[in-house]
Design a protein around this motif. Structure first.
Motif, mmCIF file in Angstrom:
data_model
loop_
_atom_site.group_PDB
_atom_site.id
_atom_site.type_symbol
_atom_site.label_atom_id
_atom_site.label_comp_id
_atom_site.label_asym_id
_atom_site.label_seq_id
_atom_site.Cartn_x
_atom_site.Cartn_y
_atom_site.Cartn_z
ATOM 1 N N CYS A 42 -0.773 2.010 2.990
ATOM 2 C CA CYS A 42 0.309 2.329 3.912
ATOM 3 C C CYS A 42 1.098 3.499 3.347
ATOM 4 C CB CYS A 42 1.219 1.119 4.112
ATOM 5 S SG CYS A 42 2.597 1.412 5.241
ATOM 6 N N ASP A 43 1.185 4.565 4.125
ATOM 7 C CA ASP A 43 1.902 5.782 3.713
ATOM 8 C C ASP A 43 1.412 6.300 2.368
ATOM 9 O OD1 ASP A 43 3.439 5.719 6.023
ATOM 10 O OD2 ASP A 43 4.970 4.446 5.095
ATOM 11 N N GLY A 44 0.097 6.245 2.148
ATOM 12 C CA GLY A 44 -0.498 6.791 0.939
ATOM 13 C C GLY A 44 -0.465 5.877 -0.263
ATOM 14 N N MET A 45 0.083 4.684 -0.142
ATOM 15 C CA MET A 45 0.180 3.757 -1.260
ATOM 16 C C MET A 45 -0.615 2.500 -0.941
ATOM 17 S SD MET A 45 2.000 5.402 -3.447
ATOM 18 C CE MET A 45 2.313 4.081 -4.615
ATOM 19 N N LEU A 57 -7.379 -6.169 8.121
ATOM 20 C CA LEU A 57 -7.220 -5.448 9.381
ATOM 21 C C LEU A 57 -6.002 -5.960 10.149
ATOM 22 C CD1 LEU A 57 -8.416 -3.275 11.176
ATOM 23 C CD2 LEU A 57 -9.798 -5.032 12.291
ATOM 24 N N SER A 58 -5.752 -7.268 10.115
ATOM 25 C CA SER A 58 -4.557 -7.812 10.763
ATOM 26 C C SER A 58 -3.286 -7.244 10.140
ATOM 27 C CB SER A 58 -4.555 -9.340 10.656
ATOM 28 O OG SER A 58 -5.680 -9.897 11.300
ATOM 29 N N LYS A 59 -3.264 -7.115 8.831
ATOM 30 C CA LYS A 59 -2.112 -6.531 8.143
ATOM 31 C C LYS A 59 -1.899 -5.081 8.563
ATOM 32 C CE LYS A 59 1.180 -6.409 5.029
ATOM 33 N NZ LYS A 59 2.428 -7.193 5.187
ATOM 34 N N VAL A 60 -2.995 -4.337 8.695
ATOM 35 C CA VAL A 60 -2.892 -2.939 9.114
ATOM 36 C C VAL A 60 -2.328 -2.845 10.526
ATOM 37 C CG1 VAL A 60 -4.263 -0.903 9.712
ATOM 38 C CG2 VAL A 60 -4.668 -2.083 7.561
ATOM 39 N N ARG A 61 -2.795 -3.712 11.427
ATOM 40 C CA ARG A 61 -2.304 -3.680 12.802
ATOM 41 C C ARG A 61 -0.807 -4.036 12.858
ATOM 42 N NH1 ARG A 61 -7.307 -3.937 15.664
ATOM 43 N NH2 ARG A 61 -8.434 -2.228 14.631
ATOM 44 N N ALA A 66 4.703 -1.621 13.506
ATOM 45 C CA ALA A 66 6.025 -1.310 12.952
ATOM 46 C C ALA A 66 6.267 0.189 12.838
ATOM 47 C CB ALA A 66 6.185 -1.971 11.592
ATOM 48 N N GLY A 67 5.319 1.007 13.305
ATOM 49 C CA GLY A 67 5.493 2.453 13.298
ATOM 50 C C GLY A 67 5.040 3.132 12.020
ATOM 51 N N LYS A 68 4.287 2.444 11.189
ATOM 52 C CA LYS A 68 3.814 3.028 9.935
ATOM 53 C C LYS A 68 2.333 3.393 10.054
ATOM 54 C CE LYS A 68 7.086 0.494 7.038
ATOM 55 N NZ LYS A 68 7.247 -0.395 5.851
ATOM 56 N N GLU A 69 1.927 4.353 9.243
ATOM 57 C CA GLU A 69 0.516 4.764 9.199
ATOM 58 C C GLU A 69 -0.183 3.975 8.093
ATOM 59 O OE1 GLU A 69 0.199 8.931 8.692
ATOM 60 O OE2 GLU A 69 1.154 9.414 10.629
ATOM 61 N N GLY A 181 -5.135 10.045 5.721
ATOM 62 C CA GLY A 181 -5.796 9.067 6.557
ATOM 63 C C GLY A 181 -7.183 8.685 6.087
ATOM 64 N N PRO A 182 -7.880 7.884 6.907
ATOM 65 C CA PRO A 182 -9.204 7.367 6.499
ATOM 66 C C PRO A 182 -10.228 8.462 6.245
ATOM 67 C CG PRO A 182 -8.343 6.147 8.382
ATOM 68 C CD PRO A 182 -7.449 7.325 8.196
#
Length: 367
Positions: A42-45, A57-61, A66-69, A181-182
């Motif tokens: 998340c945000d490079g970390m 994947l659920s955590k990423v969604r 929440a508006g984070k990458e 990103g990925p």
């Protein structure tokens, strides 16, 4: 005699029905057995904690809502069909790409399935050896399949030498790259693989230089099997490197809606390195072809020299053989047959003629 009457049908014993043989239950190995690592970024970390592929994947969604990458990177090592299908069901991977990832043995290629890119890379490893003549294998190959979607990266590795732990560790220490990103993960893996191509071409060049010295050295015998082994390994290396050029070109030009401009700039650098490695391999292949021709010529020349030596010695041996054959016919009237000096004279004659022939052949470099 008493007569026996058959029992009526109602009293006859009925045969027991056979129970169906139960089919053996297939034992499915869990996905965690093939999973090398699973990280949420998340945000490079990288976020702390351990996740399953579904939980990641659920955590990423949740983070995206929440508006984070955020994205997830999962690494698998030689998964079976059940393990790969379980991952494919969660991430929505295409069945054709899943089949390729399970069975491997694919050429380097790039394919697109909707919003997912599928990249196949051939990994190579140089096997250390004392000399090419004693080696059975010089280059071994493996494969890395990369699935990249909007918020996930799934890497499938085949082979024991192409570990990506160093790549992941290096990326974890550079958040500015992970923020891209990925597809930055795809670039980092491709860059790692292509850099290994350059390192291995340097080692192959050393083997070719040693082989070239042996071929053109007049004091050593040419080992044709070693040359063919080296050429076979170069051909295998060429099959791993050359097709990747087209895949990297397409990755940098045909998918602008998926790959950002910054990542495409990095990919162009990887493409340049791959073209450099490909050009080296092509030159090595041509050089080994020339070495094969030179070795064949050297062997033919050596055989020529050996035949001349054999012919010279046969000619020298023919003189005493002919004289001994003539005097062995046991005729009564022959020159010097009954003379005291006859036997020494014939021996001296044979020795002088043999010495003259030996001197003549030596002067003409036949001996």
């Amino acid at each position: 005699m008493p007569s026996f009457r058959p029992l009526p049908p109602s009293l006859r014993p009925t045969a027991r029905p056979k129970r169906p043989t139960p089919e053996p239950k297939s034992i499915h190995v869990p996905v965690a057995r093939a999973m090398v690592d699973c990280g949420v970024y998340c945000d490079g970390m990288r976020l702390p904690g351990k996740y399953t592929h579904a939980a990641a994947l659920s955590k990423v969604r949740e983070l995206e809502q929440a508006g984070k990458e955020a994205f997830v990177w999962i690494g698998l090592h030689e998964p079976d069909e059940h393990q790969m299908q379980a991952v494919a069901d969660v991430f929505g991977l295409h069945e054709l790409a899943v089949e390729d990832a399970v069975h491997a043995h694919q050429r380097p290629k790039l394919e697109r399935y909707d919003q997912t890119l599928f990249l196949v890379l051939k990994t190579v490893n140089y096997i250390e050896h004392e000399s090419v003549a004693n080696a059975r294998e010089i280059v071994e190959t493996g494969e890395i399949m990369i699935f990249v979607g909007p918020d996930f990266v799934v890497t499938v590795r085949h082979g024991e030498h192409s570990g990506l732990a160093g790549v992941r560790k290096r990326l974890d220490a550079t958040p500015q790259i992970l923020k891209l990103g990925p597809y930055a993960i795809m670039h980092a893996i491709a860059d790692h693989v292509v850099d290994s191509y350059l390192d291995i071409t340097d080692l192959i060049e050393t083997d070719i230089d040693t082989m070239e010295e042996d071929v053109f050295s007049p004091l050593t015998q040419t080992n044709m099997e070693a040359i063919y082994l080296l050429k076979r390994e170069v051909v295998e290396l060429r099959r791993a490197v050359n097709p990747l050029t087209l895949a990297l070109q397409r990755l940098g030009t045909d998918h602008n809606d998926l790959v950002s401009i910054e990542v495409r700039r990095y990919l162009r650098d990887v493409l340049d390195h791959n073209i450099q490695a490909s050009d080296r391999i092509i030159s090595y292949d041509e050089l080994l072809t020339s070495l094969v021709q030179a070795a064949v010529g050297k062997v033919a020349m050596q055989q020529n020299i050996d035949m001349r030596k054999i012919s010279a010695y046969v000619a020298i041996a023919a003189v005493p053989t002919a004289v001994a054959g003539i005097y062995g016919m046991n005729f009564e009237y022959m020159p010097e047959l009954k003379e005291v000096w006859g036997y020494p004279a014939v021996l001296t004659f044979m020795l002088v003629v043999c010495l003259l022939l030996f001197r003549a052949f030596r002067r003409n470099h036949w001996l």
